[in-house]
Design an enzyme around this catalytic site. Structure first.
Site, mmCIF file in Angstrom:
data_model
loop_
_atom_site.group_PDB
_atom_site.id
_atom_site.type_symbol
_atom_site.label_atom_id
_atom_site.label_comp_id
_atom_site.label_asym_id
_atom_site.label_seq_id
_atom_site.Cartn_x
_atom_site.Cartn_y
_atom_site.Cartn_z
ATOM 1 N N ASP A 189 0.863 -1.180 0.000
ATOM 2 C CA ASP A 189 0.000 0.000 0.000
ATOM 3 C C ASP A 189 0.896 1.225 0.000
ATOM 4 O O ASP A 189 2.009 1.180 0.534
ATOM 5 C CB ASP A 189 -0.902 0.003 1.238
ATOM 6 C CG ASP A 189 -2.138 0.876 1.052
ATOM 7 O OD1 ASP A 189 -1.982 2.038 0.627
ATOM 8 O OD2 ASP A 189 -3.245 0.399 1.341
ATOM 9 N N LYS A 242 4.379 0.922 -6.544
ATOM 10 C CA LYS A 242 3.306 1.277 -7.472
ATOM 11 C C LYS A 242 3.139 0.223 -8.563
ATOM 12 O O LYS A 242 2.040 0.022 -9.077
ATOM 13 C CB LYS A 242 3.587 2.644 -8.104
ATOM 14 C CG LYS A 242 3.450 3.810 -7.131
ATOM 15 C CD LYS A 242 3.625 5.137 -7.847
ATOM 16 C CE LYS A 242 3.425 6.304 -6.881
ATOM 17 N NZ LYS A 242 3.573 7.614 -7.561
ATOM 18 N N THR A 298 -10.828 -7.975 -6.393
ATOM 19 C CA THR A 298 -11.959 -7.730 -5.496
ATOM 20 C C THR A 298 -13.060 -6.888 -6.139
ATOM 21 O O THR A 298 -14.007 -6.494 -5.459
ATOM 22 C CB THR A 298 -11.491 -7.051 -4.197
ATOM 23 O OG1 THR A 298 -10.984 -5.749 -4.507
ATOM 24 C CG2 THR A 298 -10.416 -7.860 -3.498
ATOM 25 N N SER A 334 -18.606 -7.845 -8.011
ATOM 26 C CA SER A 334 -18.858 -6.726 -7.095
ATOM 27 C C SER A 334 -19.677 -7.186 -5.905
ATOM 28 O O SER A 334 -20.252 -8.278 -5.907
ATOM 29 C CB SER A 334 -19.621 -5.611 -7.822
ATOM 30 O OG SER A 334 -20.964 -6.019 -8.072
ATOM 31 N N CYS A 335 -19.762 -6.332 -4.889
ATOM 32 C CA CYS A 335 -20.561 -6.668 -3.706
ATOM 33 C C CYS A 335 -22.025 -6.854 -4.092
ATOM 34 O O CYS A 335 -22.697 -7.775 -3.595
ATOM 35 C CB CYS A 335 -20.413 -5.594 -2.638
ATOM 36 S SG CYS A 335 -20.792 -3.913 -3.187
ATOM 37 N N THR A 391 -25.146 0.847 -12.476
ATOM 38 C CA THR A 391 -24.443 -0.325 -11.951
ATOM 39 C C THR A 391 -24.504 -1.434 -12.988
ATOM 40 O O THR A 391 -25.532 -1.612 -13.653
ATOM 41 C CB THR A 391 -25.049 -0.829 -10.626
ATOM 42 O OG1 THR A 391 -24.398 -2.045 -10.242
ATOM 43 C CG2 THR A 391 -26.540 -1.094 -10.742
ATOM 44 N N GLY A 392 -23.421 -2.146 -13.114
ATOM 45 C CA GLY A 392 -23.389 -3.287 -14.033
ATOM 46 C C GLY A 392 -23.630 -4.600 -13.325
ATOM 47 O O GLY A 392 -23.474 -5.675 -13.909
#
Length: 294
Positions: free
Chosen positions: A19, A63, A105, A134-135, A194-195
Site C-alpha cells: 500500500d 506502485k 476484489t 462486485s458486492c 451499476t453493471g
C-alpha cells in the site's frame, strides 16, 4: 476489511501488504474503524513492518506490482484490492512477482472470469487470475439462482439501495463523468448506474440478457439492499418462494445465503459474513408471476 476477515480464519495467513500508506498510518487505520469498530487484537509497527497479534507482516509501497517480490514471502494468493489492476494483463504482474494466484476484489474489465459464491464456484477450473465480481453481484446472484432454478426468470429489473462509498464527495464537488455523483453524499439520494445485474449473466449464463438494473446511493455508512423484481416462468405464491429460499439457505447454499423473517433494518447486518440474506417480510407479490424480492 479483507484483513479483518482473514483474522477470523485459521486457514489464512496474511504475510505481506502493499500500500502507498506508511506502516504507522496503516496500523492506525487497522486499529480504528468508524463503521466496524476497534480491531480485536494487537497491532504495532516494528522496523517498518506491521506486527499483528504477534506475527510480522511485510509492508511495501510499490506502485508497480511486478516489483513486489511475492516469492520472497511465499505468497500463494494476492487479493488485488486497489481497483486499478482489473485486467489479466495488469493483474498478471503479481504472478510475475512470484504469486501463484490473484483474486480481483472488483469486476474485471476484460474477459477475466468472474466467480461468485452460490452461483458458479463449481465452474472454477484452476485459473490463476479470477474476479470475485462486485458486492452487489454477490448479493444478487445467489438470490437470482434460487429463483431461476425453482421457478425460472423470464426477465427482471434490479435496484440496489447502496451505502455511501469512498469515491463519493462529502460536499458538492467536480465529477466530470458523473455529474450526479459529484453531489454531497450525506445530503442526497443519488441515482447511479451499476453493471451488477448484467454481471449476473456472466456467472449464471442462463440469465444473460434477462436482467439489468440501477442504483441509488444513500447517506448510510454501510450495508446495501438489493431489490429484485422479476417475472416468473412458473407461477408461484410468495409462500412457495419463501420456502424455496429457506430450503436453499439451510441446504445447498448454507454459509452463503441467509434467510430472515425478523423485522430487521440495515444496521442489523453490519459485519454480516453471509454473501446474501433474503428478507422474507420485505418482499411482495403482485400475482403468481410477478414478484419483488429483497
Amino acid at each position: 476489511i479483507v484483513f479483518r476477515a482473514a483474522q477470523e480464519r485459521s486457514d489464512i495467513e496474511i504475510v505481506a501488504i502493499n500500500d502507498l500508506l506508511d506502516a504507522e498510518y496503516m496500523a492506525y487505520m487497522l486499529k480504528y474503524d468508524s463503521t466496524h469498530g476497534r480491531f480485536n487484537g494487537t497491532v504495532e509497527v516494528k522496523d517498518g513492518h506491521l506486527v499483528v497479534n504477534g506475527k510480522t507482516i511485510r509492508v511495501t509501497a510499490e506502485k508497480d506490482p511486478a516489483n513486489l517480490k511475492w516469492n520472497e514471502v511465499g505468497v500463494d494468493v494476492v487479493a488485488e484490492a486497489t481497483g486499478i489492476f482489473l485486467t489479466d494483463e495488469t493483474a498478471r504482474k503479481h504472478i510475475t512477482a512470484g504469486a501463484k494466484k490473484v483474486v480481483l476484489t472488483g469486476p474485471s474489465k476484460d474477459a477475466t472470469p468472474m466467480f461468485v459464491r452460490g452461483a458458479n464456484f463449481d465452474k472454477y477450473a484452476g485459473q490463476d487470475i479470477v474476479s470475485n465480481a462486485s458486492c452487489t453481484t454477490n448479493c444478487l446472484a445467489p438470490l437470482a439462482k434460487v429463483i431461476n432454478d425453482n421457478f425460472g426468470i423470464v426477465e427482471g429489473l434490479m435496484t440496489t439501495v447502496h451505502a455511501t462509498t469512498a469515491t463519493q464527495k462529502t460536499v458538492d464537488g467536480p465529477s466530470h463523468k458523473d455529474w450526479r455523483g459529484g453531489r454531497g453524499a450525506s445530503q442526497n439520494i443519488i441515482p447511479s448506474s451499476t453493471g451488477a445485474a448484467k454481471a449476473v449473466g456472466k456467472v449464471i449464463p442462463e440469465l444473460k440478457g434477462k436482467l439489468t438494473g440501477m442504483a441509488f446511493r444513500v447517506p448510510t455508512p454501510n450495508v446495501s439492499v438489493v431489490d429484485l423484481t422479476v417475472r416468473l416462468e412458473k407461477p408461484a405464491t410468495y409462500e412457495e418462494i419463501k420456502k424455496a429460499m429457506k430450503d436453499a439457505a439451510e441446504g445447498s447454499m448454507k454459509g452463503v445465503l441467509g434467510y430472515v423473517e425478523d423485522d430487521v433494518v440495515s444496521t442489523d447486518f453490519n459485519g454480516e459474513v453471509l454473501t446474501s440474506v433474503f428478507d422474507a417480510k420485505a418482499g411482495i407479490a403482485l400475482n403468481d408471476n410477478f414478484v419483488k424480492l429483497v
